[in-house]
Motif scaffolding. Structure first.
Motif, PDB file in Angstrom:
ATOM      1  N   GLU A  75      43.833  35.744  46.305  1.00  0.00           N
ATOM      2  CA  GLU A  75      44.200  36.704  45.264  1.00  0.00           C
ATOM      3  C   GLU A  75      43.193  37.842  45.105  1.00  0.00           C
ATOM      4  OE1 GLU A  75      44.790  36.837  40.443  1.00  0.00           O
ATOM      5  OE2 GLU A  75      45.287  34.975  41.484  1.00  0.00           O
ATOM      6  N   ASP A  76      41.902  37.527  45.029  1.00  0.00           N
ATOM      7  CA  ASP A  76      40.902  38.567  44.779  1.00  0.00           C
ATOM      8  C   ASP A  76      40.910  39.632  45.873  1.00  0.00           C
ATOM      9  OD1 ASP A  76      40.194  37.273  42.499  1.00  0.00           O
ATOM     10  OD2 ASP A  76      38.346  36.392  43.283  1.00  0.00           O
ATOM     11  N   SER A  77      40.959  39.192  47.132  1.00  0.00           N
ATOM     12  CA  SER A  77      40.958  40.142  48.248  1.00  0.00           C
ATOM     13  C   SER A  77      42.232  40.962  48.266  1.00  0.00           C
ATOM     14  CB  SER A  77      40.800  39.390  49.579  1.00  0.00           C
ATOM     15  OG  SER A  77      39.570  38.730  49.647  1.00  0.00           O
ATOM     16  N   LEU A  78      43.354  40.319  48.024  1.00  0.00           N
ATOM     17  CA  LEU A  78      44.635  41.020  48.041  1.00  0.00           C
ATOM     18  C   LEU A  78      44.726  42.060  46.930  1.00  0.00           C
ATOM     19  CD1 LEU A  78      46.927  37.976  48.833  1.00  0.00           C
ATOM     20  CD2 LEU A  78      46.697  40.012  50.264  1.00  0.00           C
ATOM     21  N   VAL A  79      44.266  41.706  45.751  1.00  0.00           N
ATOM     22  CA  VAL A  79      44.299  42.650  44.628  1.00  0.00           C
ATOM     23  C   VAL A  79      43.418  43.866  44.930  1.00  0.00           C
ATOM     24  CG1 VAL A  79      43.486  42.975  42.253  1.00  0.00           C
ATOM     25  CG2 VAL A  79      44.934  41.007  42.830  1.00  0.00           C
ATOM     26  N   LYS A  80      42.246  43.622  45.480  1.00  0.00           N
ATOM     27  CA  LYS A  80      41.329  44.714  45.814  1.00  0.00           C
ATOM     28  C   LYS A  80      41.966  45.667  46.827  1.00  0.00           C
ATOM     29  CE  LYS A  80      36.895  45.607  48.078  1.00  0.00           C
ATOM     30  NZ  LYS A  80      35.743  44.978  48.781  1.00  0.00           N
ATOM     31  N   GLU A  81      42.545  45.103  47.887  1.00  0.00           N
ATOM     32  CA  GLU A  81      43.123  45.955  48.934  1.00  0.00           C
ATOM     33  C   GLU A  81      44.421  46.611  48.468  1.00  0.00           C
ATOM     34  OE1 GLU A  81      41.401  46.792  51.272  1.00  0.00           O
ATOM     35  OE2 GLU A  81      39.906  45.204  51.473  1.00  0.00           O
ATOM     36  N   ALA A  82      45.181  45.913  47.638  1.00  0.00           N
ATOM     37  CA  ALA A  82      46.398  46.516  47.085  1.00  0.00           C
ATOM     38  C   ALA A  82      46.055  47.758  46.275  1.00  0.00           C
ATOM     39  CB  ALA A  82      47.142  45.506  46.221  1.00  0.00           C
ATOM     40  N   ASP A  83      45.055  47.650  45.408  1.00  0.00           N
ATOM     41  CA  ASP A  83      44.642  48.804  44.600  1.00  0.00           C
ATOM     42  C   ASP A  83      44.107  49.930  45.475  1.00  0.00           C
ATOM     43  OD1 ASP A  83      45.385  47.562  42.271  1.00  0.00           O
ATOM     44  OD2 ASP A  83      43.369  46.909  41.727  1.00  0.00           O
ATOM     45  N   ILE A 140      53.877  50.594  46.133  1.00  0.00           N
ATOM     46  CA  ILE A 140      53.783  49.611  45.048  1.00  0.00           C
ATOM     47  C   ILE A 140      54.860  48.549  45.210  1.00  0.00           C
ATOM     48  CG2 ILE A 140      54.016  49.280  42.548  1.00  0.00           C
ATOM     49  CD1 ILE A 140      52.852  52.132  42.225  1.00  0.00           C
ATOM     50  N   TRP A 141      56.091  48.980  45.487  1.00  0.00           N
ATOM     51  CA  TRP A 141      57.193  48.030  45.646  1.00  0.00           C
ATOM     52  C   TRP A 141      56.927  47.048  46.771  1.00  0.00           C
ATOM     53  CZ3 TRP A 141      60.109  47.223  50.018  1.00  0.00           C
ATOM     54  CH2 TRP A 141      61.163  46.304  49.879  1.00  0.00           C
ATOM     55  N   PHE A 142      56.470  47.547  47.918  1.00  0.00           N
ATOM     56  CA  PHE A 142      56.258  46.680  49.075  1.00  0.00           C
ATOM     57  C   PHE A 142      55.281  45.563  48.747  1.00  0.00           C
ATOM     58  CE2 PHE A 142      53.736  45.324  52.669  1.00  0.00           C
ATOM     59  CZ  PHE A 142      54.701  44.978  53.603  1.00  0.00           C
ATOM     60  N   ILE A 143      54.126  45.907  48.185  1.00  0.00           N
ATOM     61  CA  ILE A 143      53.102  44.891  47.907  1.00  0.00           C
ATOM     62  C   ILE A 143      53.591  43.921  46.842  1.00  0.00           C
ATOM     63  CG2 ILE A 143      50.743  44.507  47.102  1.00  0.00           C
ATOM     64  CD1 ILE A 143      50.098  47.337  48.229  1.00  0.00           C
ATOM     65  N   THR A 144      54.190  44.444  45.780  1.00  0.00           N
ATOM     66  CA  THR A 144      54.688  43.584  44.703  1.00  0.00           C
ATOM     67  C   THR A 144      55.728  42.617  45.224  1.00  0.00           C
ATOM     68  OG1 THR A 144      54.360  45.453  43.191  1.00  0.00           O
ATOM     69  CG2 THR A 144      55.637  43.593  42.363  1.00  0.00           C
ATOM     70  N   GLY A 164      48.770  30.187  45.984  1.00  0.00           N
ATOM     71  CA  GLY A 164      47.736  30.779  45.150  1.00  0.00           C
ATOM     72  C   GLY A 164      47.718  32.291  45.108  1.00  0.00           C
ATOM     73  N   THR A 165      48.770  32.939  45.642  1.00  0.00           N
ATOM     74  CA  THR A 165      48.772  34.407  45.639  1.00  0.00           C
ATOM     75  C   THR A 165      49.782  35.000  44.660  1.00  0.00           C
ATOM     76  OG1 THR A 165      50.274  34.408  47.559  1.00  0.00           O
ATOM     77  CG2 THR A 165      47.912  34.559  48.012  1.00  0.00           C
ATOM     78  N   ASP A 166      50.380  34.165  43.810  1.00  0.00           N
ATOM     79  CA  ASP A 166      51.309  34.674  42.791  1.00  0.00           C
ATOM     80  C   ASP A 166      50.645  35.699  41.874  1.00  0.00           C
ATOM     81  OD1 ASP A 166      51.524  31.731  43.390  1.00  0.00           O
ATOM     82  OD2 ASP A 166      53.542  32.036  42.579  1.00  0.00           O
ATOM     83  N   GLY A 167      49.329  35.567  41.706  1.00  0.00           N
ATOM     84  CA  GLY A 167      48.603  36.459  40.809  1.00  0.00           C
ATOM     85  C   GLY A 167      48.652  37.908  41.256  1.00  0.00           C
ATOM     86  N   VAL A 168      48.916  38.132  42.556  1.00  0.00           N
ATOM     87  CA  VAL A 168      49.025  39.508  43.041  1.00  0.00           C
ATOM     88  C   VAL A 168      50.241  40.172  42.401  1.00  0.00           C
ATOM     89  CG1 VAL A 168      49.236  40.975  45.083  1.00  0.00           C
ATOM     90  CG2 VAL A 168      47.937  38.837  45.221  1.00  0.00           C
ATOM     91  N   PHE A 169      51.340  39.420  42.322  1.00  0.00           N
ATOM     92  CA  PHE A 169      52.534  39.955  41.660  1.00  0.00           C
ATOM     93  C   PHE A 169      52.232  40.297  40.204  1.00  0.00           C
ATOM     94  CE2 PHE A 169      56.066  39.184  38.780  1.00  0.00           C
ATOM     95  CZ  PHE A 169      57.019  40.075  39.270  1.00  0.00           C
ATOM     96  N   VAL A 170      51.571  39.401  39.502  1.00  0.00           N
ATOM     97  CA  VAL A 170      51.254  39.641  38.094  1.00  0.00           C
ATOM     98  C   VAL A 170      50.377  40.887  37.959  1.00  0.00           C
ATOM     99  CG1 VAL A 170      50.040  38.725  36.072  1.00  0.00           C
ATOM    100  CG2 VAL A 170      51.516  37.228  37.438  1.00  0.00           C
TER     101      VAL A 170
END
Length: 477
Positions: free
Chosen positions: A241-249, A268-272, A282-288
């Motif tokens: 989650e932490d890495s994905l959120v960082k790279e998504a932003d 935004i749509w693609f990543i979400t 454990g990556t549901d938090g990226v959606f949130v």
């Protein structure tokens, strides 16, 4: 709620934003074609959508034309066999002609009236010719082949460099740059003399987006934005989650700086969309994160209030149930003592598996024998299994437990609970079975696993914990 239906919104937006001009006319003649319907189809990310049709005559001539201009991007001309494709670039020059031959679509295509298409095929034809030369050399197997390979490679590089320089500013060059991998300089060597592979990866990743123009709306009408997002998020980013959120932003910030609303929206749509129902535990938090930061703040341009409400409700359900959150406690009727309640937080085991199910559910019945096998093997290792029947009658529940010989598990009937509970909302049970894995503190360490995945997951998880707890060499010295 799946977000895929939002694609329609973006497609409509692109078409309605087209700049007014004099329409389009594309004349074609293809040798080897003698009638049939041809289609002009545009790219939208990785999908293609029919935009126009034209009837070819007996000599293979046809015309695509319309009063309104086409949205600029990559298009395919689909021949009547529905297999043969001829790619064209639609830019400001939307009045052009071409000739081609079904025996060699790339090698024998000639375009007039569109500079981008002229140089696009010039490039492809040169590369095809040199590829044919390479294959001929490869088949010959003569002593001087290696030098001739090198000469051919140098020839291709010289052509490429000159082509890119001479045609700088064209859509063609922009596409080639966007689709190419970054050039990696010689990597430094480590103390042992070996190449530093970590340096190579980090350089590649840090320069991955160098030649992609987020400010050009046409890039959404090509496959390249989708392909690069897919590679960057899924292959170049650690799936935690932490890495994905960082790279998504990071990627979304690039899109925002490009100031093209449709590219921002698609990014935004693609990543979400990837992490609403993720494949990685454990990556549901990226959606949130994406929902709260972009959808619910208005950065994501969605005008449909029902969509935003659905996103808000999904966040409300998921947020308390993310990995590393303590699962809400629940008291439910005990199988062994119907006059008392068993609680999720009541187990003292090192790990607890919670199995939400329906006694009449086909998948639940298939999973029950596997669950018993897992329990019998892992019970001595400090793993407790709690089953919670959330549908059906008490009689059906008791029959299920006996039929699958689950008496040694902690079996409960969830239709009688210590508090009012809606399983879909309170535990995200929108299908059965739904499985959670908890640690001894009732912290969620996995959710939505298949029963068959429990053993490999726990084995990997315990090994990882052991590695984390193991003191480093430096600390022991």
């Amino acid at each position: 709620m799946k977000l895929k239906f939002l694609l329609f919104f973006f497609i409509v937006a692109i078409y309605t934003d087209a700049v007014a001009q004099a329409g389009y006319r594309i004349e074609g003649q293809i040798k080897g074609l003698s009638g049939g319907n041809c289609f002009l189809a545009n790219y939208y990310a990785t999908q293609i959508y029919a935009k126009d049709t034209a009837q070819a005559d007996a000599n293979g001539r046809f015309v695509f034309e319309g009063n309104k201009p086409l949205s600029q991007g990559i298009y395919e001309i689909v021949l009547p066999d529905r297999k043969t494709l001829l790619r064209v670039l639609i830019t400001e020059d939307q009045n052009f002609s071409f000739s081609a031959d079904t025996t060699d679509i790339i090698g024998k295509t000639k375009v007039t009236g569109s500079r981008d298409n002229e140089i696009f095929y010039e490039f492809q034809q040169f590369m095809k010719k040199t590829e044919d030369e390479y294959q001929q050399l490869k088949a010959q197997k003569i002593p001087e082949t290696n030098q001739r390979f090198k000469d051919l490679q140098d020839k291709r590089k010289t052509f490429y460099d000159n082509f890119m320089k001479q045609n700088e500013g064209t859509f063609t060059v922009k596409l080639f740059k966007a689709s190419a991998d970054p050039e990696i300089p010689p990597a430094p060597k480590q103390a042992n003399g070996k190449i530093d592979s970590a340096w190579i990866f980090n350089y590649y990743k840090s320069h991955f987006w160098d030649n992609f123009d987020f400010s050009d709306a046409r890039m959404l009408m090509t496959p390249f934005l989708h392909q690069k997002l897919d590679r960057y998020i899924k292959d170049l980013t650690v799936q935690v989650e932490d890495s994905l959120v960082k790279e998504a932003d990071f990627v979304v910030s690039k899109a925002i700086n490009g100031k093209q609303k449709d590219i921002i929206a698609y990014t935004i749509w693609f990543i979400t969309n990837q992490y609403e129902t993720p494949k990685i535990v454990g990556t549901d938090g990226v959606f949130v994160h994406m929902a709260e930061k972009y959808y619910l703040t208005g950065i994501m341009p969605v005008s449909d209030s029902s969509t935003l409400q659905n996103v808000k409700e999904r966040v409300k359900v998921l947020k308390p149930l993310l990995v590393n959150k303590v699962i809400p406690d629940l008291g439910v009727m005990s199988y062994r003592a119907p006059d008392r309640l068993d609680y999720i937080h009541g187990s003292k085991a090192e790990y607890e598996v919670v199995f939400f199910y329906s006694p009449t559910c086909g998948h639940c019945r298939e999973s029950a024998p596997k669950l018993k096998t897992f329990h019998d093997k892992f019970k001595p290792q400090g793993v407790e299994v709690m089953t919670i029947a959330i549908e059906g009658s008490e009689e059906e529940w008791r029959k299920f437990v006996k039929e699958f010989k689950l008496e040694n598990l902690v079996n409960t009937y969830g239709m009688v609970a210590s508090r009012q509970v809606v399983y879909r909302n309170d535990y995200d049970v929108f299908s059965t079975p739904t499985v959670y894995v908890l640690d001894k503190n009732k912290k969620i360490i996995a959710r939505r696993l298949g029963v068959e995945d429990l053993e490999p997951f726990l084995n990997v998880y315990k090994k990882r914990l052991a590695m984390e707890r193991k003191p480093s060499t430096a600390s022991r010295q």
